[in-house]
Design a protein around this motif. Structure first.
Motif, short mmCIF file in Angstrom:
data_model
loop_
_atom_site.label_atom_id
_atom_site.label_comp_id
_atom_site.label_asym_id
_atom_site.label_seq_id
_atom_site.Cartn_x
_atom_site.Cartn_y
_atom_site.Cartn_z
N GLN A 194 7.56 -4.18 5.70
CA GLN A 194 6.58 -3.47 6.54
C GLN A 194 5.47 -2.78 5.76
OE1 GLN A 194 7.17 -4.29 9.51
NE2 GLN A 194 9.31 -4.90 9.28
N GLU A 195 5.41 -3.03 4.46
CA GLU A 195 4.35 -2.39 3.68
C GLU A 195 3.14 -3.30 3.65
OE1 GLU A 195 3.97 0.52 2.22
OE2 GLU A 195 5.98 1.37 2.36
N GLN A 196 2.20 -3.05 4.52
CA GLN A 196 0.99 -3.87 4.58
C GLN A 196 0.12 -3.64 3.35
OE1 GLN A 196 -0.03 -5.96 7.04
NE2 GLN A 196 1.69 -5.64 8.44
N PRO A 197 -0.58 -4.67 2.91
CA PRO A 197 -1.56 -4.46 1.84
C PRO A 197 -2.72 -3.63 2.40
CG PRO A 197 -1.78 -6.67 2.75
CD PRO A 197 -0.56 -6.07 3.40
N GLU A 198 -3.28 -2.74 1.59
CA GLU A 198 -4.35 -1.87 2.10
C GLU A 198 -5.70 -2.58 2.02
OE1 GLU A 198 -2.47 2.57 1.59
OE2 GLU A 198 -3.61 1.79 -0.11
N ILE A 199 -5.89 -3.52 2.92
CA ILE A 199 -7.09 -4.35 2.90
C ILE A 199 -8.36 -3.53 3.21
CG2 ILE A 199 -8.25 -6.32 3.99
CD1 ILE A 199 -5.65 -7.68 4.27
N HIS A 200 -8.22 -2.56 4.12
CA HIS A 200 -9.41 -1.76 4.47
C HIS A 200 -9.90 -0.96 3.29
CE1 HIS A 200 -7.19 -2.57 8.20
NE2 HIS A 200 -8.40 -2.82 8.67
N LYS A 201 -8.94 -0.41 2.54
CA LYS A 201 -9.30 0.35 1.35
C LYS A 201 -10.01 -0.56 0.34
CE LYS A 201 -6.23 4.01 0.05
NZ LYS A 201 -5.07 4.35 -0.80
N MET A 202 -9.45 -1.77 0.18
CA MET A 202 -10.06 -2.71 -0.76
C MET A 202 -11.49 -3.02 -0.34
SD MET A 202 -6.97 -5.47 -1.34
CE MET A 202 -5.28 -4.94 -1.03
N ALA A 203 -11.68 -3.21 0.97
CA ALA A 203 -13.02 -3.53 1.48
C ALA A 203 -13.99 -2.39 1.18
CB ALA A 203 -12.94 -3.81 2.98
#
Lengths: 552, 552
Positions: free
Chosen positions: B170-179
């Motif tokens: 359940q640990e999603q990659p932090e894609i928004h932060k990367m963006a």
């Protein structure tokens, strides 16, 4: 009184390599193949492994012949060693014989060897056994399956095979003959198991040809193709694609030159002589007019491709923009060496085409997949079945395939080398074994090398320490300080360690002398044990400890 | 005057393993990871390889910290050796710290080490560099990518990653932060390249969970699952499937017990305590109520699975009908060892589920494939790019991927360990190198062992011959017949060979004395050369020749 038909392997079971099988009926023993195997890293310094032939030596007088199914190393590599011990007639097809002759010449026994050329329609009468053949496809020309008609029934040995219905060399497998053999009734089938784990049918060699041709057509510079020299179909396809694009072909690597030579001489490769040029002529042609065919597809250090990849092939350079095709998948165990070569080729700026198995489209296996194996089993309809040529898991899967097409589970024998299946009155039993195992070839020595390997292994891991004691002969008095010499062993506090060891030696000798024990053996044993323990405690290493006595 | 931002690797380039990178700006050096690598067979007896840290030792005062991206051996295995030389603060997530602590305890330096727990929202100010983080998926919990904000611009280090949108934990990659990071502008991206050769997206860990569950549900006896201990998501999935089928779970193998212990303690693995039983309790439960989780999926001799497969695990037997799942593909180089285990398991009658890569459905890679890598490059939109973590061919393919999503070819640097990229006024150049290489760990010795390895290699291939000469000190007269002692060398005509060697020694000494040359060094050199040639001619082998002088 009834006689017994016996079948066994001297190599090739529970392993990939050194294939050697035999069939025995009354006074006749017929040998099938005699291959070698290359050692893994644990066999330090061993050059080759061949089968143990003790049983055949003990029954020399009954050995009628060796029949060879095809010319791969794991089927012919042991023949010179075999013939040196037991001179027997060799039966093989024209191409296979060519490769065997090269080996016999190297071992200087070609002249005294008795070689017979056969083809797929030959018939042999060897003692009470009648032998006939059928063509199979594989990754080398001129491969045979063998049919043994014995008074007890028919035994079939498939050799290595796949069913390729569009082979590049136009040599169709003789399926009708196989069907006929099956219809007449097969008592026992021995069939190869290399790809018994793989689902489906083996892809056709034709696929590789199309991909090779596309790639060679598209390339604007030199093309380097590396493949097994013995895969003459693939060599033929490279030659044809080069012909279409007006490229000259250069052969690099000793086995490429040798094997292609045999193939050209004996008509297995069709190519105009003037297509081939020498390495030193490459510069006379523009790069888009040259194809290089070379050995070394398994990453073998020292082979042509490896030397090309590091810029160490005199007179031949791989330049940025050249295309290198690895037209052979890495055999398990060779992946790392192949990777190193790919890295080096990329560093030279080459365009590299590679991939595992058939994923690059530049390689297909010569061994039948599960559906090929089922087709053979279905054609032969054997009463008894022995899966051969493979590691245990492959034999295991092949057994399951045989059951799936109707062979009774209790009629399938998974054997190890040396296990014998005896058939009497159509009843097969496996209850006895004969000697079988590995014979190591190291330099020119052939034999059992276990203790030598044990020493090499210990020294290779932790090095060694020699302790040299100089003593007077009459009174076992130490004449000088013990010498401590190390090889392959290092310790940052060596001078301290040396002092400790010398002290142990002095103490041990003194104590033993006080007890009136003067024998060198006792001293040696005690010194060895105490020094080993001391070194292990201080360095966590276990070098071999070798106490040596010099008496003056 | 402008300052320079420098980036380099001390390990991890042109290789898989011993990852260690660093970023340097004015008075601040920050280290990223410090892994180890396991030696291949050519490094006889070497236990571990770690990066050469000479550069950091020479610039000790400027090293601010080491930040650790995740807890795999190739990222943390060198930390104890590093901290023993340079004590610096360690920053890592809770799970990673747990694994580092085990190592520091083993090396007895836990107490004096300065450990700081961070999480993906932490912010650090290390000298003039501000550090922040983003979560990535990999095959171990709690992995970070790192963002370095420097006065010269932003540098991003991805750590090891893939994009798993349905991760098992359940640990999603932090894609928004990367963006966001990408939007603000990235000067330089360092991104990992392990799977740059593989097309497509990495499959999700969820797939493995479903297949594991099906297999465990269907099994009517014991199930044995072997996987990397650190792959806690997969362990979690095995635990959950066992819970659903009322099975107890047994942990076998030291690292499985250690790592699962850390995961349970720190909340990365959710399981009722009473689910776990000890190995000696297995017989208290019916076979269909037991799951064994064990180490050894890479075929490591001595690990739990290897011992189970040969019936050598005290108290635990694999029986016919048990199911063994290899839930981890073999790492290149380990294929052979894994095959041996599969063979042995089949011989025990087990049902074995295996396959290379994700072909068995029981394994997916933790490293992003080409599309994952392109997504990272697209999110970050870096001006400069350095592909890291991989062999040359992987870096090469990663460069091509970067170009395909718009990074300028001349802004991509393929570096080797020790090559430095310097950025000044937004212009990057790679013109200088610092010391970098391998440090070997053998027992407790750390250092350069090249000459020791050379000795071990020669002896391991052809053995050795010691020639011991006893001479009188005053007049260099031979006091006894030379002693010839061999180890790892054998020859069937050894007594003859010995006579020949002794003759050479006598002749050499005599001839030199006639010329009034008495030095031991001259004698040694001549004897060595002549004996080596003689032995090679007669046996085709090249044992190490060690002449030893004993003076009395």
């Amino acid at each position: 009184m009834t006689s017994t038909l016996s079948v066994f392997a001297l190599g090739g079971l529970y392993e990939i390599g050194k294939n050697m099988y035999a069939i025995e009926y009354e006074d006749d023993i017929i040998v099938i193949d005699c291959g070698n195997k290359f050692p893994d890293e644990s066999l330090l310094g061993i050059d080759l492994i061949i089968p143990d032939i003790t049983y055949l030596q003990e029954n020399k007088d009954r050995v009628r012949a060796i029949i060879v199914t095809h010319g791969h190393e794991d089927h012919i590599g042991g023949i010179p060693y075999l013939l040196k011990k037991i001179n027997m007639p060799v039966y093989a097809t024209r191409f296979t014989l060519g490769l065997i002759e090269i080996k016999l010449k190297e071992h200087r026994i070609l002249r005294e060897s008795e070689l017979h050329e056969i083809h797929s329609d030959s018939q042999l009468q060897l003692g009470k056994i009648n032998v006939s053949f059928f063509k199979v496809n594989h990754s080398i020309p001129d491969c045979l399956g063998i049919v043994f008609d014995t008074p007890e029934g028919t035994v079939v040995h498939t050799g290595d095979f796949k069913f390729d219905l569009t082979p590049a060399n136009q040599e169709q497998p003789e399926i009708h003959k196989m069907a006929q053999v099956g219809n007449k009734g097969v008592l026992l089938l021995l069939s190869e198991s290399t790809n018994a784990e793989r689902k489906g049918f083996t892809p056709s060699e034709q696929m590789v040809g199309e991909n090779l041709e596309n790639m060679i057509m598209r390339s604007r510079q030199k093309v380097i193709v590396s493949t097994f020299a013995s895969n003459i179909s693939r060599v033929q396809q490279v030659v044809e694609a080069s012909e279409k694009t007006n490229r000259k072909v250069v052969l690099l690597g000793r086995s490429m030159v040798n094997v292609v030579g045999v193939a050209l001489d004996r008509g297995y490769l069709t190519a105009p002589k003037e297509m081939f040029i020498e390495a030193d002529e490459i510069d006379d042609y523009p790069p888009e007019k040259v194809t290089i065919l070379c050995t070394g597809s398994q990453g073998e250090p020292g082979a042509a491709l490896s030397r090309l990849s590091t810029g160490n092939f005199r007179g031949v350079d791989i330049l940025a923009g050249d295309t290198v095709i690895l037209a052979a998948g890495p055999i398990p165990g060779n992946e790392k060496n192949v990777s190193v070569i790919i890295d080096n080729l990329y560093m030279l700026g080459a365009n590299v085409i590679y991939g595992s198995g058939s994923s690059s489209g530049m390689h297909v296996s010569g061994h039948g997949y599960q559906e090929d194996l089922k087709l053979m089993l279905t054609l032969m309809k054997p009463k008894y079945f022995i899966p051969i040529h493979g590691e245990y898991r492959m034999l295991h899967h092949h057994r399951q395939l045989a059951q799936s097409v109707g062979v009774e589970k209790e009629n399938i024998f998974i054997l190890n080398n040396g296990d014998v299946v005896d058939i009497e009155d159509s009843i097969a039993r496996s209850t006895r074994t004969i000697p079988a195992g590995s014979t190591y070839v190291d330099g020119i020595d052939v034999g059992n090398m276990e203790f030598v390997l044990r020493d090499r292994k210990q020294i290779s891991e932790d090095g060694m320490l020699m302790l040299i004691l100089t003593m007077s002969k009459p009174d076992a008095r130490m004449l000088a300080e013990p010498e401590i010499i190390s090889r392959g062993f290092v310790d940052k506090n060596f001078s301290e360690l040396r002092k400790g060891i010398i002290k142990i030696i002095h103490n041990t000798v003194e104590e033993l002398h006080e007890e009136n024990r003067y024998s060198w053996n006792t001293k040696k044993k005690n010194i060895k044990r105490l020094v080993a323990k001391y070194v292990k405690d201080r360095t966590r290493k276990s070098p071999m400890i070798i106490p040596i006595l010099i008496e003056v």
